[in-house]
Design a protein around this motif. Structure first.
Motif, short mmCIF file in Angstrom:
data_model
loop_
_atom_site.label_atom_id
_atom_site.label_comp_id
_atom_site.label_asym_id
_atom_site.label_seq_id
_atom_site.Cartn_x
_atom_site.Cartn_y
_atom_site.Cartn_z
N GLY A 51 -16.20 9.77 35.47
CA GLY A 51 -16.52 10.98 34.71
C GLY A 51 -15.28 11.53 34.02
N ILE A 52 -15.50 12.50 33.16
CA ILE A 52 -14.40 13.06 32.36
C ILE A 52 -14.48 14.59 32.33
CG2 ILE A 52 -14.19 11.03 30.87
CD1 ILE A 52 -15.73 12.80 28.72
N HIS A 53 -13.43 15.17 31.77
CA HIS A 53 -13.41 16.60 31.46
C HIS A 53 -12.73 16.76 30.11
CE1 HIS A 53 -9.09 17.29 31.92
NE2 HIS A 53 -9.16 16.38 32.89
N THR A 54 -12.89 17.92 29.51
CA THR A 54 -12.24 18.17 28.21
C THR A 54 -11.31 19.38 28.29
OG1 THR A 54 -14.16 19.44 27.47
CG2 THR A 54 -14.09 17.09 26.86
N PHE A 55 -10.79 19.65 29.47
CA PHE A 55 -9.83 20.75 29.62
C PHE A 55 -8.56 20.44 28.84
CE2 PHE A 55 -12.73 21.68 32.96
CZ PHE A 55 -12.72 23.08 33.02
N PHE A 56 -8.01 21.46 28.23
CA PHE A 56 -6.77 21.39 27.45
C PHE A 56 -6.91 20.59 26.16
CE2 PHE A 56 -5.73 21.59 32.00
CZ PHE A 56 -5.31 22.92 32.03
N MET A 57 -8.14 20.33 25.75
CA MET A 57 -8.39 19.69 24.46
C MET A 57 -8.85 20.77 23.49
SD MET A 57 -10.22 16.17 25.72
CE MET A 57 -10.78 15.79 24.09
N SER A 58 -8.66 20.53 22.21
CA SER A 58 -8.99 21.56 21.21
C SER A 58 -10.14 21.12 20.29
CB SER A 58 -7.76 21.89 20.37
OG SER A 58 -7.30 20.73 19.70
N TYR A 59 -10.82 20.05 20.64
CA TYR A 59 -11.88 19.53 19.78
C TYR A 59 -12.95 18.86 20.63
CZ TYR A 59 -8.86 15.50 20.54
OH TYR A 59 -8.09 14.54 21.13
N PRO A 60 -14.19 18.79 20.13
CA PRO A 60 -15.27 18.13 20.88
C PRO A 60 -15.19 16.61 20.73
CG PRO A 60 -16.13 18.97 18.83
CD PRO A 60 -14.69 19.42 18.91
N ILE A 61 -15.80 15.92 21.68
CA ILE A 61 -15.87 14.45 21.65
C ILE A 61 -17.25 14.00 22.07
CG2 ILE A 61 -13.41 14.08 22.10
CD1 ILE A 61 -14.21 13.44 25.05
N ASP A 62 -17.57 12.75 21.77
CA ASP A 62 -18.71 12.06 22.34
C ASP A 62 -18.18 11.17 23.46
OD1 ASP A 62 -20.35 13.22 20.44
OD2 ASP A 62 -20.82 11.34 19.39
N ALA A 63 -19.00 10.86 24.44
CA ALA A 63 -18.58 9.99 25.53
C ALA A 63 -19.74 9.08 25.95
CB ALA A 63 -18.10 10.81 26.72
N VAL A 64 -19.42 7.82 26.16
CA VAL A 64 -20.41 6.86 26.66
C VAL A 64 -19.91 6.35 28.01
CG1 VAL A 64 -21.61 4.68 26.22
CG2 VAL A 64 -21.03 6.18 24.30
N TYR A 82 -12.87 22.32 27.27
CA TYR A 82 -12.93 23.07 28.53
C TYR A 82 -14.27 22.93 29.25
CZ TYR A 82 -8.38 24.80 27.35
OH TYR A 82 -7.04 24.86 27.06
N ARG A 83 -14.75 21.69 29.31
CA ARG A 83 -16.00 21.39 30.01
C ARG A 83 -15.78 20.24 31.00
NH1 ARG A 83 -16.95 25.31 27.27
NH2 ARG A 83 -18.79 25.74 26.04
N PHE A 84 -16.57 20.26 32.06
CA PHE A 84 -16.68 19.11 32.95
C PHE A 84 -17.91 18.34 32.52
CE2 PHE A 84 -14.30 21.72 36.08
CZ PHE A 84 -13.31 20.80 36.41
N ALA A 85 -17.79 17.03 32.40
CA ALA A 85 -18.94 16.18 32.13
C ALA A 85 -19.45 15.67 33.48
CB ALA A 85 -18.54 15.03 31.21
N PRO A 86 -20.67 15.17 33.53
CA PRO A 86 -21.23 14.70 34.82
C PRO A 86 -20.41 13.57 35.43
CG PRO A 86 -22.91 14.74 33.10
CD PRO A 86 -21.61 15.02 32.44
N ILE A 87 -20.55 13.44 36.73
CA ILE A 87 -19.97 12.32 37.48
C ILE A 87 -21.08 11.29 37.68
CG2 ILE A 87 -18.99 11.62 39.71
CD1 ILE A 87 -17.06 13.37 38.23
N SER A 88 -20.75 10.02 37.55
CA SER A 88 -21.71 8.95 37.79
C SER A 88 -21.06 7.90 38.69
CB SER A 88 -22.14 8.31 36.46
OG SER A 88 -22.90 7.15 36.70
#
Length: 116
Positions: A51-64, A82-88
């Protein structure tokens, strides 16, 4: 950082022509933090990852999220900063892409993702 190509074999499209490979503790920890937004055709593979997070980033991303067998498990669009993405637990790597890539390439869960 080693560059690789990421292909959605199911759709016959390139997800990233030049994707960095974050495959050690430091490069996985840093990820895209402090880096400029990904340009079209760029990406980052975080391996291993569940899984990933987007903390300390300044732009959105897509994730696969991709399984060990190369199957897309989750396709996240426009993950804002500044989001947590799900864990798999089945995930073995995450491909981070410019926002809009998942929609543009019509990538969906179940697609076969290849790194070359």
């Amino acid at each position: 950082m080693k560059l690789v190509r990421v292909i959605n074999e199911s759709r016959g499209v390139v997800l990233a022509e030049k994707a960095g490979l974050a495959d050690n503790a430091w490069t996985r920890l840093r990820g895209l933090i402090g880096r400029p937004p990904l340009a079209a055709g760029e990406g980052l593979i975080i391996k291993p990852s569940t899984g990933i997070h987007t903390f300390f980033m300044s732009y959105p991303i897509d994730a696969v999220y991709v399984s060990g067998e190369g199957v897309a498990l989750h396709c996240l669009e426009n993950v804002r900063p500044y989001r947590f993405a799900p864990i798999s637990r089945q995930c073995r790597m995450v491909v981070e892409l410019p926002a809009g890539t998942v929609k543009r390439t019509r990538t969906v869960v179940g697609d076969r993702i290849m790194v070359e």
